[in-house]
Design a protein around this motif. Structure first.
Motif, PDB file in Angstrom:
ATOM      1  N   ASP A  63       0.826  -1.210   0.000  1.00 51.43           N
ATOM      2  CA  ASP A  63       0.000   0.000   0.000  1.00 51.43           C
ATOM      3  C   ASP A  63       0.859   1.257   0.000  1.00 51.43           C
ATOM      4  N   SER A  64       1.920   1.236   0.795  1.00 51.05           N
ATOM      5  CA  SER A  64       2.767   2.428   0.876  1.00 51.05           C
ATOM      6  C   SER A  64       3.567   2.647  -0.406  1.00 51.05           C
ATOM      7  N   LEU A  65       3.809   1.583  -1.176  1.00 48.98           N
ATOM      8  CA  LEU A  65       4.574   1.714  -2.420  1.00 48.98           C
ATOM      9  C   LEU A  65       3.683   1.819  -3.657  1.00 48.98           C
ATOM     10  N   ARG A  66       2.395   1.832  -3.453  1.00 49.77           N
ATOM     11  CA  ARG A  66       1.474   1.836  -4.591  1.00 49.77           C
ATOM     12  C   ARG A  66       1.742   3.008  -5.528  1.00 49.77           C
ATOM     13  N   GLU A  67       1.957   4.175  -4.975  1.00 52.65           N
ATOM     14  CA  GLU A  67       2.157   5.372  -5.801  1.00 52.65           C
ATOM     15  C   GLU A  67       3.629   5.628  -6.118  1.00 52.65           C
ATOM     16  N   THR A  68       4.507   5.336  -5.168  1.00 53.32           N
ATOM     17  CA  THR A  68       5.904   5.740  -5.332  1.00 53.32           C
ATOM     18  C   THR A  68       6.845   4.592  -5.657  1.00 53.32           C
ATOM     19  N   GLY A  69       6.396   3.373  -5.524  1.00 56.30           N
ATOM     20  CA  GLY A  69       7.279   2.231  -5.729  1.00 56.30           C
ATOM     21  C   GLY A  69       7.567   1.964  -7.190  1.00 56.30           C
ATOM     22  N   THR A  70       8.685   1.330  -7.410  1.00 54.48           N
ATOM     23  CA  THR A  70       9.053   0.941  -8.769  1.00 54.48           C
ATOM     24  C   THR A  70       8.368  -0.377  -9.115  1.00 54.48           C
ATOM     25  N   PRO A  71       8.250  -0.673 -10.399  1.00 60.60           N
ATOM     26  CA  PRO A  71       7.678  -1.976 -10.781  1.00 60.60           C
ATOM     27  C   PRO A  71       8.464  -3.147 -10.166  1.00 60.60           C
ATOM     28  N   TYR A  72       9.773  -2.997 -10.062  1.00 64.15           N
ATOM     29  CA  TYR A  72      10.592  -4.052  -9.454  1.00 64.15           C
ATOM     30  C   TYR A  72      10.230  -4.253  -7.984  1.00 64.15           C
ATOM     31  N   GLN A  73      10.063  -3.164  -7.245  1.00 58.49           N
ATOM     32  CA  GLN A  73       9.682  -3.276  -5.830  1.00 58.49           C
ATOM     33  C   GLN A  73       8.316  -3.940  -5.681  1.00 58.49           C
ATOM     34  N   ARG A  74       7.378  -3.552  -6.532  1.00 56.33           N
ATOM     35  CA  ARG A  74       6.042  -4.154  -6.471  1.00 56.33           C
ATOM     36  C   ARG A  74       6.099  -5.638  -6.819  1.00 56.33           C
ATOM     37  N   GLN A  75       6.943  -6.001  -7.781  1.00 52.56           N
ATOM     38  CA  GLN A  75       7.077  -7.413  -8.146  1.00 52.56           C
ATOM     39  C   GLN A  75       7.671  -8.222  -6.995  1.00 52.56           C
ATOM     40  N   LEU A  76       8.644  -7.646  -6.299  1.00 50.73           N
ATOM     41  CA  LEU A  76       9.215  -8.336  -5.137  1.00 50.73           C
ATOM     42  C   LEU A  76       8.158  -8.585  -4.073  1.00 50.73           C
ATOM     43  N   LEU A  77       7.321  -7.589  -3.823  1.00 51.64           N
ATOM     44  CA  LEU A  77       6.256  -7.749  -2.839  1.00 51.64           C
ATOM     45  C   LEU A  77       5.210  -8.761  -3.302  1.00 51.64           C
ATOM     46  N   ASP A  78       4.874  -8.749  -4.586  1.00 50.22           N
ATOM     47  CA  ASP A  78       3.935  -9.742  -5.118  1.00 50.22           C
ATOM     48  C   ASP A  78       4.484 -11.155  -4.940  1.00 50.22           C
ATOM     49  N   ASP A  79       5.771 -11.326  -5.221  1.00 52.13           N
ATOM     50  CA  ASP A  79       6.396 -12.639  -5.064  1.00 52.13           C
ATOM     51  C   ASP A  79       6.397 -13.070  -3.600  1.00 52.13           C
ATOM     52  N   ALA A  80       6.707 -12.143  -2.708  1.00 52.83           N
ATOM     53  CA  ALA A  80       6.717 -12.458  -1.275  1.00 52.83           C
ATOM     54  C   ALA A  80       5.317 -12.838  -0.808  1.00 52.83           C
ATOM     55  N   LEU A  81       4.311 -12.128  -1.286  1.00 54.70           N
ATOM     56  CA  LEU A  81       2.928 -12.430  -0.916  1.00 54.70           C
ATOM     57  C   LEU A  81       2.525 -13.816  -1.416  1.00 54.70           C
ATOM     58  N   ARG A  82       2.895 -14.135  -2.632  1.00 51.86           N
ATOM     59  CA  ARG A  82       2.581 -15.467  -3.174  1.00 51.86           C
ATOM     60  C   ARG A  82       3.239 -16.567  -2.343  1.00 51.86           C
ATOM     61  N   ARG A  83       4.490 -16.345  -1.930  1.00 54.24           N
ATOM     62  CA  ARG A  83       5.188 -17.343  -1.111  1.00 54.24           C
ATOM     63  C   ARG A  83       4.495 -17.534   0.230  1.00 54.24           C
ATOM     64  N   GLU A  84       4.099 -16.440   0.866  1.00 52.47           N
ATOM     65  CA  GLU A  84       3.431 -16.539   2.168  1.00 52.47           C
ATOM     66  C   GLU A  84       2.080 -17.237   2.052  1.00 52.47           C
ATOM     67  N   ILE A  85       1.322 -16.906   1.024  1.00 54.26           N
ATOM     68  CA  ILE A  85       0.020 -17.547   0.841  1.00 54.26           C
ATOM     69  C   ILE A  85       0.198 -19.037   0.576  1.00 54.26           C
ATOM     70  N   ALA A  86       1.177 -19.400  -0.236  1.00 52.38           N
ATOM     71  CA  ALA A  86       1.444 -20.815  -0.491  1.00 52.38           C
ATOM     72  C   ALA A  86       1.858 -21.521   0.796  1.00 52.38           C
ATOM     73  N   SER A  87       2.643 -20.848   1.606  1.00 48.97           N
ATOM     74  CA  SER A  87       3.079 -21.422   2.877  1.00 48.97           C
ATOM     75  C   SER A  87       1.905 -21.638   3.823  1.00 48.97           C
ATOM     76  N   ILE A  88       0.993 -20.672   3.879  1.00 54.53           N
ATOM     77  CA  ILE A  88      -0.205 -20.817   4.717  1.00 54.53           C
ATOM     78  C   ILE A  88      -1.064 -21.961   4.204  1.00 54.53           C
ATOM     79  N   TRP A  89      -1.222 -22.026   2.905  1.00 51.17           N
ATOM     80  CA  TRP A  89      -2.048 -23.059   2.294  1.00 51.17           C
ATOM     81  C   TRP A  89      -1.510 -24.452   2.611  1.00 51.17           C
ATOM     82  N   GLN A  90      -0.183 -24.581   2.709  1.00 56.34           N
ATOM     83  CA  GLN A  90       0.435 -25.876   2.963  1.00 56.34           C
ATOM     84  C   GLN A  90       0.584 -26.191   4.450  1.00 56.34           C
ATOM     85  N   THR A  91       0.225 -25.265   5.310  1.00 53.64           N
ATOM     86  CA  THR A  91       0.338 -25.479   6.748  1.00 53.64           C
ATOM     87  C   THR A  91      -0.912 -26.168   7.266  1.00 53.64           C
ATOM     88  N   ASP A  92      -0.713 -27.264   7.963  1.00 54.29           N
ATOM     89  CA  ASP A  92      -1.832 -28.002   8.530  1.00 54.29           C
ATOM     90  C   ASP A  92      -2.352 -27.235   9.744  1.00 54.29           C
TER      91      ASP A  92
END
Length: 80
Positions: A28-57
């Motif tokens: 949210d804080s990088l929505r306006e000022t962040g670079t596409p690379y920064q947003r991609q890093l955050l998207d990747d991190a979010l995907r990893r965390e969601i996958a990790s939650i999904w795989q947690t019993d």
């Protein structure tokens, strides 16, 4: 006070949910000022965390010891 056996992994899931919240806040804080690379890093991190939650019993498959139940009971006190 003892923790319910189904809450054995609760601390792990709370920590993962906390990391997701942190990633979303940062996005949210990088929505306006962040670079596409920064947003991609955050998207990747979010995907990893969601996958990790999904795989947690969410339910423990092993019977907790009295010591581990007591330790998990402190989590209930910490979060209340």
């Amino acid at each position: 006070l003892t923790a319910h056996p189904t809450q054995v992994n609760r601390r792990t899931l709370l920590e993962k949910h906390s990391r997701v919240q942190k990633i979303l806040n940062e996005a949210d804080s990088l929505r306006e000022t962040g670079t596409p690379y920064q947003r991609q890093l955050l998207d990747d991190a979010l995907r990893r965390e969601i996958a990790s939650i999904w795989q947690t019993d969410e339910v423990s498959r092993v019977k907790p010891s009295p010591q581990s139940e007591a330790a998990k009971g402190t989590l209930v006190l910490e979060t209340v």
